[in-house]
Motif scaffolding. Structure first.
Motif, PDB file in Angstrom:
ATOM      1  N   LEU A   1       0.850  -1.185   0.000  1.00  0.00           N
ATOM      2  CA  LEU A   1       0.000   0.000   0.000  1.00  0.00           C
ATOM      3  C   LEU A   1       0.894   1.246   0.000  1.00  0.00           C
ATOM      4  CD1 LEU A   1      -2.789  -0.954   2.575  1.00  0.00           C
ATOM      5  CD2 LEU A   1      -3.044  -0.697   0.105  1.00  0.00           C
ATOM      6  N   PRO A   2       0.430   2.325  -0.617  1.00  0.00           N
ATOM      7  CA  PRO A   2       1.248   3.541  -0.645  1.00  0.00           C
ATOM      8  C   PRO A   2       1.424   4.116   0.746  1.00  0.00           C
ATOM      9  CG  PRO A   2      -0.957   3.994  -1.457  1.00  0.00           C
ATOM     10  CD  PRO A   2      -0.868   2.508  -1.299  1.00  0.00           C
ATOM     11  N   ALA A   3       2.536   4.795   0.937  1.00  0.00           N
ATOM     12  CA  ALA A   3       2.852   5.393   2.238  1.00  0.00           C
ATOM     13  C   ALA A   3       2.721   6.907   2.159  1.00  0.00           C
ATOM     14  CB  ALA A   3       4.271   5.005   2.661  1.00  0.00           C
ATOM     15  N   GLY A   4       2.380   7.500   3.302  1.00  0.00           N
ATOM     16  CA  GLY A   4       2.359   8.947   3.408  1.00  0.00           C
ATOM     17  C   GLY A   4       1.238   9.614   2.650  1.00  0.00           C
ATOM     18  N   GLN A   5       0.155   8.892   2.385  1.00  0.00           N
ATOM     19  CA  GLN A   5      -0.962   9.461   1.653  1.00  0.00           C
ATOM     20  C   GLN A   5      -2.241   9.330   2.467  1.00  0.00           C
ATOM     21  OE1 GLN A   5      -1.259   8.168  -2.412  1.00  0.00           O
ATOM     22  NE2 GLN A   5       0.947   8.234  -2.748  1.00  0.00           N
ATOM     23  N   THR A   6      -3.272  10.019   2.025  1.00  0.00           N
ATOM     24  CA  THR A   6      -4.574   9.906   2.659  1.00  0.00           C
ATOM     25  C   THR A   6      -5.563   9.279   1.693  1.00  0.00           C
ATOM     26  OG1 THR A   6      -5.337  12.098   1.976  1.00  0.00           O
ATOM     27  CG2 THR A   6      -4.169  11.947   4.079  1.00  0.00           C
ATOM     28  N   TYR A   7      -6.532   8.601   2.263  1.00  0.00           N
ATOM     29  CA  TYR A   7      -7.684   8.133   1.491  1.00  0.00           C
ATOM     30  C   TYR A   7      -8.884   8.894   2.020  1.00  0.00           C
ATOM     31  CZ  TYR A   7     -11.142   5.231  -0.780  1.00  0.00           C
ATOM     32  OH  TYR A   7     -12.186   4.806  -1.569  1.00  0.00           O
ATOM     33  N   ASP A   8      -9.589   9.614   1.142  1.00  0.00           N
ATOM     34  CA  ASP A   8     -10.537  10.620   1.585  1.00  0.00           C
ATOM     35  C   ASP A   8     -11.996  10.285   1.298  1.00  0.00           C
ATOM     36  OD1 ASP A   8      -8.377  12.204   2.456  1.00  0.00           O
ATOM     37  OD2 ASP A   8      -8.093  12.981   0.423  1.00  0.00           O
ATOM     38  N   ARG A   9     -12.284   9.050   0.921  1.00  0.00           N
ATOM     39  CA  ARG A   9     -13.668   8.635   0.720  1.00  0.00           C
ATOM     40  C   ARG A   9     -14.202   7.984   1.995  1.00  0.00           C
ATOM     41  NH1 ARG A   9     -15.799  10.402  -4.324  1.00  0.00           N
ATOM     42  NH2 ARG A   9     -14.136  10.316  -5.877  1.00  0.00           N
ATOM     43  N   PRO A  10     -15.505   8.053   2.248  1.00  0.00           N
ATOM     44  CA  PRO A  10     -16.051   7.439   3.459  1.00  0.00           C
ATOM     45  C   PRO A  10     -15.928   5.913   3.437  1.00  0.00           C
ATOM     46  CG  PRO A  10     -17.573   9.077   2.571  1.00  0.00           C
ATOM     47  CD  PRO A  10     -16.520   8.852   1.527  1.00  0.00           C
ATOM     48  N   ILE A  11     -15.377   5.378   4.502  1.00  0.00           N
ATOM     49  CA  ILE A  11     -15.316   3.938   4.705  1.00  0.00           C
ATOM     50  C   ILE A  11     -15.794   3.651   6.126  1.00  0.00           C
ATOM     51  CG2 ILE A  11     -13.404   3.653   3.083  1.00  0.00           C
ATOM     52  CD1 ILE A  11     -11.603   3.195   5.592  1.00  0.00           C
ATOM     53  N   ILE A  12     -15.968   2.359   6.447  1.00  0.00           N
ATOM     54  CA  ILE A  12     -16.490   1.991   7.752  1.00  0.00           C
ATOM     55  C   ILE A  12     -15.797   0.727   8.233  1.00  0.00           C
ATOM     56  CG2 ILE A  12     -18.409   0.595   6.846  1.00  0.00           C
ATOM     57  CD1 ILE A  12     -20.188   1.954   9.041  1.00  0.00           C
ATOM     58  N   SER A  13     -15.792   0.519   9.537  1.00  0.00           N
ATOM     59  CA  SER A  13     -15.113  -0.642  10.121  1.00  0.00           C
ATOM     60  C   SER A  13     -15.643  -1.957   9.571  1.00  0.00           C
ATOM     61  CB  SER A  13     -15.275  -0.612  11.639  1.00  0.00           C
ATOM     62  OG  SER A  13     -16.643  -0.544  12.018  1.00  0.00           O
ATOM     63  N   LEU A  14     -16.866  -1.987   9.082  1.00  0.00           N
ATOM     64  CA  LEU A  14     -17.441  -3.195   8.491  1.00  0.00           C
ATOM     65  C   LEU A  14     -16.663  -3.655   7.272  1.00  0.00           C
ATOM     66  CD1 LEU A  14     -21.223  -2.136   8.562  1.00  0.00           C
ATOM     67  CD2 LEU A  14     -19.888  -3.203  10.384  1.00  0.00           C
ATOM     68  N   ASP A  15     -15.890  -2.755   6.671  1.00  0.00           N
ATOM     69  CA  ASP A  15     -15.141  -3.081   5.455  1.00  0.00           C
ATOM     70  C   ASP A  15     -13.913  -3.941   5.739  1.00  0.00           C
ATOM     71  OD1 ASP A  15     -16.944  -1.475   4.044  1.00  0.00           O
ATOM     72  OD2 ASP A  15     -15.700   0.307   4.284  1.00  0.00           O
ATOM     73  N   ILE A  16     -13.491  -4.016   6.982  1.00  0.00           N
ATOM     74  CA  ILE A  16     -12.273  -4.765   7.303  1.00  0.00           C
ATOM     75  C   ILE A  16     -12.451  -6.244   7.011  1.00  0.00           C
ATOM     76  CG2 ILE A  16     -10.778  -5.489   9.207  1.00  0.00           C
ATOM     77  CD1 ILE A  16     -11.148  -2.664  10.378  1.00  0.00           C
ATOM     78  N   LEU A  17     -13.594  -6.816   7.408  1.00  0.00           N
ATOM     79  CA  LEU A  17     -13.799  -8.251   7.192  1.00  0.00           C
ATOM     80  C   LEU A  17     -13.768  -8.634   5.716  1.00  0.00           C
ATOM     81  CD1 LEU A  17     -16.055 -10.752   8.988  1.00  0.00           C
ATOM     82  CD2 LEU A  17     -16.310 -10.500   6.529  1.00  0.00           C
ATOM     83  N   PRO A  18     -14.548  -8.016   4.838  1.00  0.00           N
ATOM     84  CA  PRO A  18     -14.473  -8.435   3.432  1.00  0.00           C
ATOM     85  C   PRO A  18     -13.115  -8.190   2.790  1.00  0.00           C
ATOM     86  CG  PRO A  18     -16.101  -6.693   3.741  1.00  0.00           C
ATOM     87  CD  PRO A  18     -15.626  -7.066   5.082  1.00  0.00           C
TER      88      PRO A  18
END
Length: 466
Positions: free
Chosen positions: A325-342
């Motif tokens: 995964l890239p380092a030192g960047q931000t991801y700015d779209r809405p995500i939720i903890s439910l996404d971790i499992l899939p």
């Protein structure tokens, strides 16, 4: 701050999983660090100036810092239930914290499959270390919910200073000197954050030659605010509020623990084989006198733990996999903890449960897919409700000091992340449409299987569904 872009140059390792003629990333180890009641504004990477949190900051800079990262509930146990199932906890009635007095029948419903179940089926060694808070009786024990190993405590809070000679207490929300190894209480002494870190490192070291999943569920920085030794001198300025000072010292101790984990993974050659995910179970509890007040600050967000305002549900959220995964960047779209499992199931090569509400974020985090991963995100916590759609948040939140709800309020989070300007009166049609969308989602939820306390649920004295 740079945003995530479609990026290249790291070879076949980053090719799209499953694409013809291309290789998938190797199955990673997974270190899921879930901290407790951390204030959004209390990390120096998020702008805190009272203390420095260099190790957590370095972790954030080593991967993607998600600026719009949410949890599925503003409260401890339902947030954990959603995290480990990938489902909104209101789908299966786990809306509030379970109560010790009814421990034989309360906990994460046995019908629900956990992330640990899925990863263990794929050959992962699995460990739950720290706070469980998903049931107290044997059927709900971590080692009956997919985890090979458990070291920690079962209830919602625990003292930090452990003494072997102390008399164990077992209360509705907090236990003292009740640390379990497996199903047996193990007398021990030391500072709990340090002990949990040592157990995590020990488990990883013992299983480093096979894939492993460690769910490291720290109780820091939840109350009680017991101060670790030797850290007061590291405060860069005087902190007059004793609760705030104790909270910040607990946070410094937690930051040191994150540094120890990072150093161990690097020394063991595991850092590039491990996906590290860091987040809090809900926002900081900075509103007196409710909900385990710990003097946290959620700046610049509005609201606290127990509220579906941004300060209760938007949390520090980092994804780190060096070289992948890239380092030192931000991801700015809405995500939720439910996404971790899939996402974890995808990387482990196991099927994502068909009833999961989360989304596989992998192509989004790598910049291979644009747009919002979710068409909308939803919350229900007793009488409180919220929906986020794009930059718009429609929310009906609870003022605990007045014991009243706000009614629907509308905010444009892109322009107003602090939720200061309620636009409901100017956007009546948008309010109507979003409220209808929330109601359609809510039809697929069920009534709580048990009720919460007065600060969770003002109808706590009523029977479920009434």
């Amino acid at each position: 701050m740079r945003r995530v872009l479609i990026w290249a140059g790291v070879g076949m390792l980053l090719s799209a999983p499953g694409a013809a003629g291309q290789e998938s990333p190797p199955r990673p180890n997974l270190l899921l660090i879930f901290v407790d009641d951390l204030g959004y504004g209390d990390l120096s990477v998020h702008g805190c100036r009272e203390i420095e949190t260099p190790h957590i900051d370095r972790l954030a800079r080593s991967g993607l810092r998600c600026t719009q990262g949410y949890v599925c509930s503003p409260y401890c146990s339902p947030s954990r239930a959603g995290l480990l199932t990938g489902r909104y906890p209101t789908r299966f009635g786990h809306e509030f914290n379970p109560h010790v007095g009814e421990e034989g029948k309360l906990g994460l419903p046995l019908s629900e499959k956990t992330l640990a179940d899925s990863l263990r089926s794929a050959g992962y060694a699995t460990a739950c270390i720290g706070k469980w808070h998903l049931g107290f009786a044997r059927p709900y024990h971590p080692q009956n919910r997919g985890f090979d190993f458990f070291y920690g405590f079962l209830v919602g809070a625990h003292n930090f200073r452990l003494k072997k000679e102390a008399k164990p207490l077992f209360r509705t929300s907090q236990s003292e000197n009740m640390i379990y190894r497996g199903e047996q209480v193990e007398p021990t002494e030391g500072f709990l954050t340090d002990l949990l870190t040592e157990e995590a490192i020990r488990f990883i070291e013992q299983h480093k030659n096979r894939p492993w999943f460690v769910y490291l569920s720290y109780n820091a920085v939840h109350t009680p605010l017991e101060v670790p030794d030797g850290l007061e001198k590291r405060l860069s300025r005087p902190i007059e509020d004793p609760q705030r000072r104790a909270y910040l010292l607990l946070l410094l101790n937690l930051d040191d623990a994150i540094g120890r984990l990072q150093a161990y993974l690097a020394k063991a050659g595991l850092d590039r084989k491990t996906l590290v995910i860091f987040l809090s179970d809900n926002g900081g509890s900075g509103q007196k006198p409710y909900l385990a007040y710990n003097a946290a600050r959620n700046d610049p967000l509005r609201g606290y733990k127990g509220q579906v305002l941004e300060g209760g549900i938007r949390v520090p959220f980092f994804w780190v996999w060096p070289g992948v995964l890239p380092a030192g960047q931000t991801y700015d779209r809405p995500i939720i903890s439910l996404d971790i499992l899939p996402t974890a199931c995808h990387l482990a090569g196991v099927p994502v449960p068909a009833n999961a509400d989360g989304v596989n974020l992998w192509p989004y985090l790598r910049g291979e897919k644009a747009g919002d991963p979710h068409e909308a995100l939803y919350w229900r916590f007793g009488p409180q409700k919220a929906i986020r759609q794009g930059d718009w948040m429609l929310v009906d939140w609870r003022d605990f000091s007045k014991r009243t709800n706000s009614g629907w309020e509308l905010y444009h989070l892109g322009r107003d992340p602090g939720q200061k300007q309620n636009l409901a009166a100017h956007e009546a049609e948008r309010v109507r449409q979003m409220a209808q969308k929330w109601q359609e989602w809510d039809r697929h939820n069920i009534a709580p299987l048990w009720r919460g306390g007065a600060t969770e649920d003002p109808e706590g004295n009523k029977k479920p569904g009434k």
